[in-house]
Enzyme design. Structure first.
Site, short mmCIF file in Angstrom:
data_model
loop_
_atom_site.label_atom_id
_atom_site.label_comp_id
_atom_site.label_asym_id
_atom_site.label_seq_id
_atom_site.Cartn_x
_atom_site.Cartn_y
_atom_site.Cartn_z
N GLU A 118 56.03 44.65 13.83
CA GLU A 118 56.88 43.46 13.82
C GLU A 118 56.68 42.66 12.52
OE1 GLU A 118 56.33 41.27 17.51
OE2 GLU A 118 57.21 42.89 18.68
N GLU A 266 58.74 48.95 22.53
CA GLU A 266 58.05 48.19 23.58
C GLU A 266 59.10 47.62 24.51
OE1 GLU A 266 55.78 44.87 22.12
OE2 GLU A 266 54.39 46.09 20.97
#
Ligand code: NAG
Ligand code: NAG
Ligand code: NAG
Ligand code: NAG
Length: 464
Positions: A118, A266
């Site tokens: 991220e 995820e």
């Protein structure tokens, strides 16, 4: 048409086919907990659960050795802080690949190398430095692999939904302007050119919990009959997950890339959390993950409205609940299994079991918001030394937070460290909750509905 020409067309179509379709339900194995099973026990749990794909947040030596000779594919990660040096040096990229891949591969089936985690969600000046290094580092890792004759391992990077400026309606989605052309366009060029995947962390739980009045819980849980028609595309949505995935699809198309396959790096749903959190319970977590698996394993694949028929591999978050994560209580409750290896709830990775095939789960009491007062108190059996340090922190955070504990004031009589900590935590939380302050204190604090006030000493409370 000439038969030879037909054969040629067929062959060329076949050879240019999209990246090899992979059918995977994997699991994220994070290790930010102090009560987790050993890597050997964890790998045994992963195997017992029949996961065939696992994603790590590093390239843990022990885990990579343990996975050797198994049928489990593994995704490993270059740490964020390693990105700038690797971006600047092919020798460092070579070294990373030698240390973290060549030692184990192919006995350990490394499948993806993810560069950072991220990365584009870090917007501070200091960390934005990583952005520029992201694609160069990915390229260097790939060059290192190629130099060793490894063509099967793909390189990518997982991004969070906040790379999108807007997500609704999906057809209007665009990447954030601060990174669309500088970082995302080169990233997509790389992924497209190397036939890799766009890794996206997608949690319907977050938009739902931010706006439960507008979004139906069932729509977020991949069930129910709610339908949403995107006015821009005319596509009809039956779940929030599809909307979120398609917003990434439309954002990529906006930059000219229509064929990069999606992979969910995820997703999941918290099975517990703080008292003032909505919908964080075992029933919703089980429902979400079971519906997710059922949706993604269907053959032929259903894909999403914008990508009908697409196969979308997924890594469920997460194998274990990680008790060393900061933030809201829900952050520490994403696990599928308890630290002792027993399931928190049953899931069938084949996706064949119908919803009615599972044992009924307890009816949750937090699908409706808690209304009332809350206090933030010291948890049971916490170290007095750590509590004392936390009192210092809470009371030093701004003048006035702990005035009530001063000599002559109403709570001066609280003598024990846990009592004083409970006052300080409640006061701090009452003051800073509206600015995002949490009742956590590195695991020392917990929310309670039981008023800890004593006589004239009133602990400040939060009303929700
Ligand atoms: C794993 O697969 C085996 C063989 O197909 C099956 O018997 C077993 O029940 C599965 N385990 C779980 C936890 O689903
Ligand atoms: C993506 O890759 C395909 C196949 O190599 C190529 O035909 C296409 O032009 C690429 N797309 C862009 C936008 O570069
Ligand atoms: C495993 O841990 C869970 C949660 O702490 C507990 O409820 C369960 O009884 C334990 N099971 C075994 C076999 O130890
Ligand atoms: C302390 O309180 C005073 C008066 O309310 C205020 O002016 C000052 O900014 C506060 N200082 C801190 C560190 O919060």
């Amino acid at each position: 048409m000439e038969p030879i020409l037909v054969a040629f067309l067929f062959l060329s179509l076949f050879c240019q086919s999209k990246p090899e379709a992979i059918n995977l339900i994997g699991v994220n194995y994070g290790m930010l907990g102090n009560n987790l099973p050993s890597p050997a026990q964890s790998v045994a749990i992963i195997r017992t659960m029949n996961f065939t794909h696992v994603k790590l947040y590093d390239a843990n030596t022990q885990v990579l050795k343990l996975l050797s000779g198994t049928n489990i594919h593994v995704t490993i990660m270059v740490q964020n802080h390693e990105i700038p040096p690797i971006a600047g040096s092919q020798a460092l990229a070579d070294k990373w690949v030698a240390t973290n891949v060549l030692q184990y591969y192919p006995n350990t089936m490394v499948q993806f190398i993810l560069v950072g985690n991220e990365v584009l969600s870090y917007t501070s000046e200091e960390l934005r430095g990583m952005w520029q290094g992201l694609v160069p580092a990915m390229k260097r890792i790939r060059v290192s692999l190629r130099a060793k004759g490894i063509r099967r391992i793909k390189v990518s990077t997982p991004l969070a939904m906040d790379v999108l400026e807007s997500t609704f309606p999906p057809s209007s989605a665009r990447f954030r302007p601060d990174l669309a052309h500088s970082v995302v366009a080169p990233l997509l060029h790389f992924l497209n050119g190397t036939r890799s995947y766009f890794f996206l962390d997608v949690y319907p739980y977050f938009p739902w919990s931010a706006d439960p009045e507008t979004i139906e819980l069932d729509f977020a849980l991949l069930q129910g009959d709610h339908r949403y028609t995107d006015p821009g595309s005319g596509l009809v949505y039956t779940s929030l997950l599809d909307q979120m995935l398609d917003s990434a699809v439309f954002a990529m198309a906006g930059l000219g890339y229509r064929d990069i396959p999606l992979l969910i790096s995820e997703t999941g749903w918290p099975n517990d959390g703080d008292i003032d959190e909505l919908g964080v319970n075992i029933r919703n977590a089980a429902t979400y993950n079971r519906n997710l698996i059922r949706k993604l394993v269907v053959r032929p694949p259903v894909g999403t409205p914008a990508r009908p028929g697409a196969t979308i591999p997924v890594f469920i978050f997460s194998l274990f609940s990680e008790n060393r994560k900061a933030g809201r209580g829900s952050e520490r409750h994403w696990g599928l299994v308890n630290p002792n290896g027993t399931s928190i709830y049953e899931i069938d990775l084949s996706g064949e079991k119908p919803a009615s095939g599972y044992e009924p789960l307890p009816v949750p009491n937090n699908d409706e918001p808690y209304k009332g007062k809350l206090w933030c108190v010291a948890g049971k059996e916490k170290s007095v030394t750590e509590l004392a340090a936390a009192i210092e922190y809470a009371c030093g955070s701004s003048n006035g937070t702990c005035d009530g504990l001063m000599p002559g004031r109403e709570c001066y009589g609280l003598v024990s460290v846990p009592q004083r900590a409970s006052y300080a935590f409640s006061s701090y939380w009452a003051r800073f909750r509206s600015q995002g302050g949490t009742c956590y204190f590195d695991g020392l604090a917990e929310q309670t509905t039981a008023n800890p006030s004593d006589g004239s000493c009133m602990s400040p409370s939060v009303t929700v």
